[in-house]
Scaffold this active site. Structure first.
Site, PDB file in Angstrom:
ATOM      1  N   GLU A  59       0.529  -1.077  -0.129  1.00  0.00           N
ATOM      2  CA  GLU A  59       0.256  -0.532  -0.120  1.00  0.00           C
ATOM      3  C   GLU A  59       0.584   0.977  -0.085  1.00  0.00           C
ATOM      4  OE1 GLU A  59      -2.974   0.237   3.149  1.00  0.00           O
ATOM      5  OE2 GLU A  59      -3.223   2.228   2.056  1.00  0.00           O
ATOM      6  N   GLY A 113       3.081   2.214  11.118  1.00  0.00           N
ATOM      7  CA  GLY A 113       2.400   1.858  11.887  1.00  0.00           C
ATOM      8  C   GLY A 113       2.497  -0.147  11.553  1.00  0.00           C
ATOM      9  N   ALA A 114       1.890  -0.756  10.803  1.00  0.00           N
ATOM     10  CA  ALA A 114       1.567  -2.180  10.200  1.00  0.00           C
ATOM     11  C   ALA A 114       0.529  -1.828   8.839  1.00  0.00           C
ATOM     12  CB  ALA A 114       0.143  -2.374  11.413  1.00  0.00           C
ATOM     13  N   MET A 115       0.042  -2.441   8.501  1.00  0.00           N
ATOM     14  CA  MET A 115      -0.198  -3.016   7.533  1.00  0.00           C
ATOM     15  C   MET A 115      -1.132  -4.391   7.203  1.00  0.00           C
ATOM     16  SD  MET A 115      -1.138  -1.730   4.293  1.00  0.00           S
ATOM     17  CE  MET A 115      -1.922  -2.517   3.823  1.00  0.00           C
ATOM     18  N   ASN A 142      -2.241  -6.174   5.157  1.00  0.00           N
ATOM     19  CA  ASN A 142      -2.755  -7.288   3.946  1.00  0.00           C
ATOM     20  C   ASN A 142      -3.334  -8.520   5.047  1.00  0.00           C
ATOM     21  OD1 ASN A 142      -0.092  -5.611   3.757  1.00  0.00           O
ATOM     22  ND2 ASN A 142       0.948  -7.097   4.634  1.00  0.00           N
ATOM     23  N   HIS A 186      -6.455  -2.109  15.300  1.00  0.00           N
ATOM     24  CA  HIS A 186      -6.813  -1.304  13.998  1.00  0.00           C
ATOM     25  C   HIS A 186      -7.014  -1.988  12.603  1.00  0.00           C
ATOM     26  CE1 HIS A 186      -7.042   2.153  10.936  1.00  0.00           C
ATOM     27  NE2 HIS A 186      -6.575   1.805  10.943  1.00  0.00           N
ATOM     28  N   GLU A 187      -5.821  -2.654  12.245  1.00  0.00           N
ATOM     29  CA  GLU A 187      -5.410  -3.834  11.107  1.00  0.00           C
ATOM     30  C   GLU A 187      -6.577  -5.142  11.446  1.00  0.00           C
ATOM     31  OE1 GLU A 187      -3.242  -2.141   9.727  1.00  0.00           O
ATOM     32  OE2 GLU A 187      -2.748  -0.424  10.654  1.00  0.00           O
TER      33      GLU A 187
HETATM   34  N1  TRP Z   1      -2.901   1.133   5.146  1.00  0.00           N
HETATM   35  C1  TRP Z   1      -2.031   1.126   6.889  1.00  0.00           C
HETATM   36  C2  TRP Z   1      -3.107   0.990   7.669  1.00  0.00           C
HETATM   37  O1  TRP Z   1      -3.235   2.033   8.251  1.00  0.00           O
HETATM   38  C3  TRP Z   1      -1.045   1.912   6.863  1.00  0.00           C
HETATM   39  C4  TRP Z   1       0.084   2.216   5.494  1.00  0.00           C
HETATM   40  C5  TRP Z   1      -0.865   3.064   4.280  1.00  0.00           C
HETATM   41  C6  TRP Z   1       1.191   2.686   5.706  1.00  0.00           C
HETATM   42  N2  TRP Z   1       0.700   2.694   3.878  1.00  0.00           N
HETATM   43  C7  TRP Z   1       1.521   2.266   4.353  1.00  0.00           C
HETATM   44  C8  TRP Z   1       1.532   0.879   6.509  1.00  0.00           C
HETATM   45  C9  TRP Z   1       2.513   2.925   3.814  1.00  0.00           C
HETATM   46  C10 TRP Z   1       3.065   1.215   5.850  1.00  0.00           C
HETATM   47  C11 TRP Z   1       3.182   1.539   4.930  1.00  0.00           C
HETATM   48  O2  TRP Z   1      -3.089  -0.112   8.264  1.00  0.00           O
HETATM   49 ZN    ZN Z   2      -5.791   1.374   8.049  1.00  0.00          ZN
END
Ligand code: TRP
Ligand code: ZN
Length: 882
Positions: A128, A268-270, A272, A304-305
């Protein structure tokens, strides 16, 4: 000269792709220097699309070594590969066809941390928003949903673990020192949710049984030896899964849910699908190394994730303009989760503090944009507090306007109607309109108009007629690209307090729609009449912060004090205390600027001290009551011509007054709130620690020598107490030997734990005053600093720029020049990180003239540099515009 300024993308230009992607089959042969990726993509031409239309795929810094159509090499005359696109001509008219793209990448040298990269010898991806195109040519946009099969081949010794989305199909030894694994994700997903992780990691395992009785395997992967630190995260995950079933009726949908903690991560985190990747800062915790704030963050981000699985993954965004569709909603969900896990009022206070200190300045400066923007140059720069936090507030307002039942009905309709789709904010809002029968057209302006609305209120009471009349006026300030604004639908929760603190019940209310205790402001000016009010009431407006607005009300300190003592809504009590404090701090700033001593009024002293001393209130709330507005809160309130030194000096004098007046209470609290028994991270225990540490910091503030603070550092037996004591000591007595010794001891004790060393950097970076810049420069050459690691850079450079108003805004402009050099240094390696840190200058226009000139010069220097990334040039150009 600029090479990559980025084109502006407009919402109105959206149209679906010409080709429909049916299936994706990826094979990774992992190697640190030369990873080979074969992507097999099955497409068909969308109905009605001209036969001549070529297939256009996205790419970024790719090296392509093969391109096949149905397994036959494509002639170079039929395709064109540029820096960012691959265009293929001569494709079948209707029949599905397979494109095979082979690319070579070097994960090891990928410092942008987007696409496939290496962190601590682990292969990891971040896709993302537009990272997948750094892996292969692809229709890399969120409205292209497909089913993925992923084959991973890697060295068995260094990468025993091979992970991707979905469920494991199987794996085998390849006999040559390598092995492979195959994963299949049955849920169609956009490329930004793709993930791959391979390496040698430790694991913590658990299971969760869903409401319908399915067993889900839970795994959290961390560096070997750090497994014990993942147990709080695992607990938070299980609580999140249960909560989403109970509150939103959402069950998990795969057989396995995995989290991987990595130490190099841009955010922070992702989320996937099935394989969340986390910044290890938001996974690892134990009492010795994590603060209560760390525990709370871990709980919130794990939730959140996980919640994204439904709000983001099952239902995703049609295009990146709709980012708040998943982020605003998911933040709202994690806020509600934390409120249910902890104290709702205290959580709300923390949210509003954060919103005001981060989002309000963004919304008031050159980077202001609507929650649902209509154009962007670099999408990475729109992962903002406006999209996330204001987006959450907008969702919260829908819940407030509709009420609990109808909001739930709308959410259910949303999940039902749009499962498996990529949708828009209009689709989301329509679900609430359809479920409730309400018209939310005017309300939707919250998505489209940037800027924090200002509501001005004044009340008058007619004793003879027993009528209270409340006049309200709203204005929405201009924002970049938006000079005129329409009136918004503002849901204002309110109470009318009588002298004994009870709520007056009006016989009738006219002049505004009313639901429960919410009045609906919809016009520029509105006068609301409340009849049957027996005596002059004190209006308590925006209870619970029902709308994210600035509120100006002429209200005496006595009236505010009444709210602070008697409101049934605890948030409103805090809000009233905060307003009294802010009045004092603004006045103190003016006095300091005129070289006069600042005085602290009695109502402030009495209000804060009686809240702190009130044992009927929960400690966490009392600690929030004691926390004065920050220097940047004061700057925001003043609005223009800000002198950070005067703000600091004035605030210090108010602190001194409070420290003096409250000495007895603080001494008692430091004692009463001391913990006995083993450490527990739960909210109640954390609240006692918070109150004790607030009291202690006032006591230290009133001290003339460092002994008490140094003793608190020695006595601390958990990281919350230790880091706060060290902060008190270093900030109050920066030059004392005790400070140097305590900092050295801390460093030595935690040298092998980078996340704790980040606290050590941050504590020093926030020491007030102009000397800190030199300290920061010295720390940058410390062997424990690493300019390639985002957490290190954020802790030292980021914390200095964002959270040290007097140090960063030195009157001679050296702070800005330092930042400019850092940005230009970081940008070539990691543009996303550079751009994010540069936003620390977003309020430069509200500084007094000399500083503003220095700031403009530093920004101009950045803007003029060669080879700026699209990320940084977008931010710097917007900051200098208009
Ligand atoms: N979608 C992620 C969240 O809010 C955050 C996110 C967006 C992200 N772009 C990113 C994390 C790039 C790492 C790198 O939970
Ligand atoms: Zn998010």
């Amino acid at each position: 000269m600029r090479t990559n300024t980025g084109q502006t993308i407009h919402l109105e230009d959206y149209r679906p792709t010409d080709f429909v992607l049916e299936r994706v089959d990826l094979t990774f042969e992992l190697d640190p220097k030369e990873t080979k990726i074969e992507a097999r993509l099955i497409f068909h031409r969308r109905e009605g699309v001209s036969q001549a239309a070529p297939l256009v795929l996205d790419g970024d810094e790719l090296r392509m070594t093969g391109l096949l159509l149905d397994q036959v090499e494509i002639s170079p005359t039929l395709f064109d590969a540029t820096d960012d696109t691959l265009t293929i001509h001569g494709l079948p008219e209707t029949a599905p066809f397979e494109i095979t793209v082979t690319t070579l990448l070097s994960p090891e040298t990928n410092t942008k941390l987007m696409g496939l990269y290496r962190t601590n010898n682990v292969y990891c991806t971040q896709c993302e928003a537009e990272g997948f195109r750094r892996i292969t040519y692809f229709p890399d946009r969120p409205d292209v949903l497909a089913v993925y099969t992923v084959n991973i081949i890697a060295d068995k010794a260094t990468a025993p673990l091979l992970l991707s989305n979905g469920n494991l199909l199987g794996g085998a030894d390849m006999g040559d020192g390598r092995h492979f694994a195959a994963w299949f994700d049955p849920h169609p997903k956009p490329s930004y949710l793709f993930a791959l992780v391979a390496g040698d990691l430790g694991v913590v395992e658990d299971t969760f049984t869903t409401a319908s009785g399915r067993a889900v395997a839970l795994r959290i992967y961390v560096e070997h030896g750090k497994e014990a630190g993942a147990s709080y995260a695992m607990d938070a995950l299980k609580r999140s899964m249960k909560w989403d079933e109970e509150v939103f009726g959402r069950e998990y949908d795969l057989d396995i849910f995995m989290i991987v903690a990595v130490s190099d991560f841009n955010m922070g985190a992702m989320e996937n699908k099935g394989l969340n990747v986390f910044n290890d800062k938001y996974v690892l915790a134990d009492p010795e190394t994590a603060t209560d704030a760390d525990y709370a963050n871990i709980e919130a981000i794990i939730a959140h994730e996980y919640f994204h699985n439904w709000t983001g993954n099952r239902i995703t965004c049609r295009d990146w303009f709709q980012l708040c569709l998943k982020e605003g909603l998911t933040v709202y969900r994690d806020h509600e989760f934390s409120a249910d896990m902890r104290s709702r009022a205290v959580k709300r206070i923390a949210e509003v503090r954060h919103l005001k200190s981060e989002q309000f300045p963004e919304d008031a400066g050159p980077l202001a944009h609507p929650v649902r923007p209509t154009k962007y140059r670099e999408i990475n720069n729109f992962y903002t507090t406006t999209v996330y936090e204001k987006g959450s507030e907008v969702t919260r307002m829908i819940a407030t306007i509709l009420g609990r039942e109808l909001f739930k009905k709308g959410m259910d309709l949303y999940f039902d109607r749009h499962d498996g789709q990529a949708v828009t904010i209009e689709d989301f809002v329509a679900c609430f309109e359809d479920a409730s029968g309400r018209n939310l057209k005017q309300f939707s302006l919250w998505y489209h108009q940037a800027g924090t609305p200002l509501v001005t209120a004044s009340g008058s009471y007619d004793a003879e007629k027993q009528i209270f009349s409340l006049s309200l006026e709203q204005t929405v300030p201009p924002a970049p690209g938006q000079s005129t604004k329409e009136p918004m639908h503002i849901p204002l929760r309110l109470g009318l307090l009588l002298a004994d603190g009870s709520d007056a019940k009006a016989a009738t209310v006219s002049g505004a729609d009313l639901t429960e205790d919410v009045i609906h402001l919809t016009k520029r000016k509105q006068t609301v009449l409340f009849t049957g009010i027996p005596s002059r009431p004190v209006p308590s407006l925006n209870r619970g912060f029902s709308a994210p607005i600035n509120l100006h009300i002429e209200q005496s300190t006595e009236d505010r004090a009444l709210i602070a003592r008697h409101e049934s809504d605890l948030f409103a009590r805090w809000q009233a205390l905060n307003a009294i404090a802010l009045d004092n701090l603004v006045a103190a700033t003016a006095q300091a600027r005129n070289g006069q001593p600042a005085t602290c009024d009695n109502a402030l002293v009495a209000g804060l001290i009686s809240a702190a001393a009130d044992d009927r209130l929960e400690p966490a709330f009392r600690s929030q009551a004691l926390a004065l507005p920050s220097e940047s809160d004061i700057a925001r309130e003043i609005g223009s011509d800000n002198d950070p030194d005067a703000i600091h000096a004035g605030r210090q004098q108010i602190l001194a007054g409070l420290a003096e007046a409250g000495r007895d209470i603080f001494t008692r609290l430091a004692d009463d709130m001391a913990s006995s028994g083993p450490f527990s991270p739960d909210a109640a225990s954390a609240g006692r620690r918070a109150l004790r540490n607030s009291a202690l910091s006032f006591l230290v503030y009133g001290d003339t020598g460092p002994e008490r603070a140094a003793e608190a550092v020695r006595a601390a037996n958990n990281m919350t107490d230790l880091s706060l004591a060290l902060t008190s000591l270093a900030h109050r007595f920066p030059d004392a030997n005790e400070t140097a010794e305590a900092l050295a001891a801390f460093k030595q004790r935690f040298a092998s734990n980078a996340l704790v060393i980040d606290k050590w950097f941050a504590i020093q970076a926030t020491i007030p005053g102009s000397e800190t810049l030199d300290r920061v420069k010295t720390l940058m050459s410390d062997p424990l600093f690493n300019g390639n690691n985002p957490n290190r850079v954020r802790s030292l450079v980021g914390t200095f720029a964002f959270s040290n108003p007097t140090g960063f805004n030195r009157a001679d402009g050296e702070g800005y020049r330092f930042l400019a050099r850092q940005i230009l240094d970081i940008d070539p390696r990691n543009p996303q990180l550079a751009a994010r840190i540069l936003t620390s200058m977003r309020s430069w226009r509200s500084l007094e003239g000399v500083r503003a000139d220095h700031a403009r010069n530093a920004l101009t220097e950045i803007a003029g540099a060669a080879n700026l990334s699209a990320d940084v040039s977008d931010i710097v150009d917007r900051m200098l515009e208009s």
